[in-house]
Design a protein around this motif. Structure first.
Motif, short mmCIF file in Angstrom:
data_model
loop_
_atom_site.label_atom_id
_atom_site.label_comp_id
_atom_site.label_asym_id
_atom_site.label_seq_id
_atom_site.Cartn_x
_atom_site.Cartn_y
_atom_site.Cartn_z
N ALA A 104 48.98 48.69 42.18
CA ALA A 104 48.52 48.58 40.79
C ALA A 104 49.01 49.75 39.94
CB ALA A 104 46.99 48.52 40.77
N VAL A 105 48.94 50.97 40.48
CA VAL A 105 49.42 52.14 39.74
C VAL A 105 50.93 52.03 39.49
CG1 VAL A 105 49.75 54.64 39.85
CG2 VAL A 105 47.57 53.64 40.53
N ASP A 208 43.70 69.32 28.61
CA ASP A 208 42.72 70.23 29.21
C ASP A 208 43.20 70.81 30.53
OD1 ASP A 208 41.02 69.80 27.11
OD2 ASP A 208 39.90 68.19 28.12
N GLY A 209 44.39 70.43 30.97
CA GLY A 209 44.96 71.02 32.18
C GLY A 209 44.72 70.22 33.45
N ALA A 210 44.23 68.98 33.35
CA ALA A 210 43.99 68.15 34.53
C ALA A 210 45.30 67.51 34.98
CB ALA A 210 42.96 67.08 34.22
N GLY A 211 45.60 67.67 36.27
CA GLY A 211 46.79 67.06 36.82
C GLY A 211 46.56 65.61 37.19
N PRO A 212 47.58 64.96 37.76
CA PRO A 212 47.44 63.54 38.12
C PRO A 212 46.29 63.26 39.08
CG PRO A 212 49.74 64.21 38.17
CD PRO A 212 48.94 65.45 37.99
N VAL A 213 46.07 64.16 40.05
CA VAL A 213 45.00 63.96 41.03
C VAL A 213 43.64 64.03 40.36
CG1 VAL A 213 43.92 64.82 43.14
CG2 VAL A 213 46.42 64.83 42.92
N ARG A 214 43.45 65.06 39.52
CA ARG A 214 42.17 65.19 38.82
C ARG A 214 41.94 64.05 37.84
NH1 ARG A 214 38.14 67.61 40.56
NH2 ARG A 214 37.41 68.25 38.49
N PHE A 216 43.01 61.04 38.25
CA PHE A 216 42.64 59.89 39.08
C PHE A 216 41.17 59.96 39.48
CE2 PHE A 216 42.23 57.84 43.24
CZ PHE A 216 42.72 56.58 42.96
N GLN A 217 40.71 61.17 39.82
CA GLN A 217 39.31 61.34 40.25
C GLN A 217 38.32 61.22 39.10
OE1 GLN A 217 39.46 65.21 42.10
NE2 GLN A 217 40.07 64.40 44.10
N LEU A 218 38.67 61.77 37.94
CA LEU A 218 37.72 61.87 36.84
C LEU A 218 37.80 60.70 35.86
CD1 LEU A 218 38.04 65.69 36.04
CD2 LEU A 218 36.31 64.56 37.44
N LEU A 224 37.12 52.35 36.89
CA LEU A 224 37.34 51.14 37.69
C LEU A 224 36.19 50.86 38.66
CD1 LEU A 224 41.13 51.36 38.65
CD2 LEU A 224 40.08 49.98 36.88
N ARG A 225 35.09 51.59 38.55
CA ARG A 225 34.01 51.45 39.53
C ARG A 225 33.47 50.02 39.58
NH1 ARG A 225 29.12 55.54 39.10
NH2 ARG A 225 30.81 56.94 39.75
N THR A 226 33.26 49.42 38.44
CA THR A 226 32.75 48.05 38.42
C THR A 226 33.74 47.08 39.03
OG1 THR A 226 31.49 48.53 36.40
CG2 THR A 226 31.84 46.22 36.96
N VAL A 227 35.02 47.24 38.70
CA VAL A 227 36.06 46.37 39.26
C VAL A 227 36.16 46.55 40.77
CG1 VAL A 227 38.53 45.84 39.23
CG2 VAL A 227 37.35 46.39 37.10
N ILE A 228 36.12 47.79 41.23
CA ILE A 228 36.22 48.07 42.66
C ILE A 228 35.05 47.45 43.41
CG2 ILE A 228 36.18 49.90 44.40
CD1 ILE A 228 37.58 51.71 42.35
N THR A 229 33.85 47.62 42.87
CA THR A 229 32.66 47.06 43.52
C THR A 229 32.73 45.55 43.62
OG1 THR A 229 31.31 48.90 42.69
CG2 THR A 229 30.15 46.93 43.42
N ALA A 230 33.06 44.90 42.52
CA ALA A 230 33.15 43.43 42.52
C ALA A 230 34.24 42.95 43.46
CB ALA A 230 33.40 42.92 41.11
N ALA A 231 35.39 43.62 43.45
CA ALA A 231 36.51 43.19 44.29
C ALA A 231 36.19 43.34 45.76
CB ALA A 231 37.76 44.01 43.94
N ILE A 232 35.56 44.45 46.13
CA ILE A 232 35.22 44.68 47.54
C ILE A 232 34.19 43.67 48.02
CG2 ILE A 232 34.07 46.28 49.12
CD1 ILE A 232 35.55 48.55 47.78
N ILE A 233 33.17 43.40 47.21
CA ILE A 233 32.15 42.43 47.60
C ILE A 233 32.77 41.04 47.80
CG2 ILE A 233 30.09 41.19 46.83
CD1 ILE A 233 29.13 43.79 45.58
N LEU A 234 33.59 40.62 46.85
CA LEU A 234 34.23 39.31 46.96
C LEU A 234 35.14 39.24 48.18
CD1 LEU A 234 35.14 38.60 43.23
CD2 LEU A 234 33.35 37.50 44.58
N ARG A 235 35.86 40.32 48.45
CA ARG A 235 36.80 40.32 49.58
C ARG A 235 36.05 40.36 50.90
NH1 ARG A 235 40.78 37.99 51.48
NH2 ARG A 235 42.26 39.22 52.67
N VAL A 236 34.96 41.09 50.97
CA VAL A 236 34.15 41.12 52.19
C VAL A 236 33.60 39.73 52.50
CG1 VAL A 236 31.99 41.96 53.21
CG2 VAL A 236 33.56 43.57 52.13
#
Length: 305
Positions: A104-105, A208-214, A216-218, A224-236
């Protein structure tokens, strides 16, 4: 005195559309369809689970209460299937989510060839499970398999290996096949979610000085939390309820090494014709999925957003 106007069915229907009951009238056909397709089979599954239903021995058919559930406690295959189901689902989800995020990225970047790359990534998901299973059975065939041939020629293996016939590798091999087939599902949903994240958030974070990793985390993961939750539940739910890929590749073998609950229930019903015990297995799967979905939603706190 004016004569009373005749109020036909269309007039009464028009009056009904002006009330708050109109929405229930529109939902009624869908509700009936839902009851017939979902609710009735589910409730009937619970009824079957407390009855003896053997097509080969109809004289035994009748109410048995919790007999099947008690029998599960001492059923060795049931416990093996339960363990394999947990491994199968957890490993497949972990691989698919990781590959889905990477895909996706990559697709979210506006670089030449992205559309062609996207089509190639989605191709595995378009294949039916039966077709994908037979294709990988040929690719990993111990005599004619292309992958075995490449591994032997490159020196990784000294001889051709029967991946699906070895208890040590059968479950891992099927998990990799399932992950290859299922990761485009996550890639597609994650890509849709990434398209909805404002670019200004990343620019402000970079200032503000945040790199790609930060970033991604912040930004990416919280948005994407809602999308991740729905996708994982449906896939499980899909992984727990779909034994077709395993049925094609291994049939639960060798020696129950790849036996999962859905496949065990299917074989109990359509090989042994023991629909009562198969119904009890299905009820256990239903309860496990309900508990998982409830706990996972509470753990991710997605309902509070």
């Amino acid at each position: 005195m004016k004569p009373a106007l005749h109020r036909g069915p269309l007039t009464r229907l028009g009056d009904l559309s002006e009330t708050r009951y109109w929405v229930y009238f529109l939902l009624f056909p869908s509700l009936i369809l839902l009851l017939l397709v979902v609710a009735y089979p589910t409730l009937y599954g619970f009824v079957i689970s407390v009855r003896e239903m053997r097509l080969t021995r109809p004289a035994l058919n009748g109410w048995v209460g919790a007999k099947h559930y008690v029998a599960m406690m001492s059923d060795r295959v049931f416990w093996i299937s339960l363990k394999n189901t947990a491994i199968w689902v957890a490993a497949a989800i972990a691989i698919e989510v990781t590959l889905g995020f990477i895909a996706a990225v990559s697709l979210n970047r506006n670089v030449p060839g992205t559309k062609l790359f996207g089509v190639l990534i989605l191709l595995p998901y378009f294949l039916p499970n039966v077709v994908a299973g037979h294709m990988w059975a040929l690719l990993l065939d111990p005599r004619l398999g292309v992958i075995n041939d490449l591994l032997v020629r490159s020196g990784v293996l000294s001889t051709y290996k029967a991946w699906f016939a070895d208890p040590a590798t059968a479950l891992a091999a099927t998990i990799l096949v399932e992950a290859w087939h299922g990761f485009p599902f996550f890639a597609l949903l994650f890509l849709a979610g990434l398209k909805g994240i404002p670019e200004d958030l990343y620019k402000a974070a970079a200032v503000d000085g945040a790199g790609p990793v930060r970033q991604f985390q912040l930004i990416t993961v919280p948005m994407l939390r809602t999308v991740i939750t729905a996708a994982i539940i449906l896939r499980v739910i899909s992984l727990v309820n779909s034994p077709d890929l395993l049925l094609v590749l291994t049939g639960g073998g060798p020696g129950n090494a790849t036996q999962v609950l859905s496949l065990y229930a299917f074989q109990t019903a359509y090989r042994e014709f023991n629909f009562g015990y198969a119904g009890a297995l299905s009820v256990v799967m239903f309860v496990i999925l309900m508990v998982f979905a409830t706990l996972y939603i509470r753990f991710t706190r997605v309902s509070k957003e």
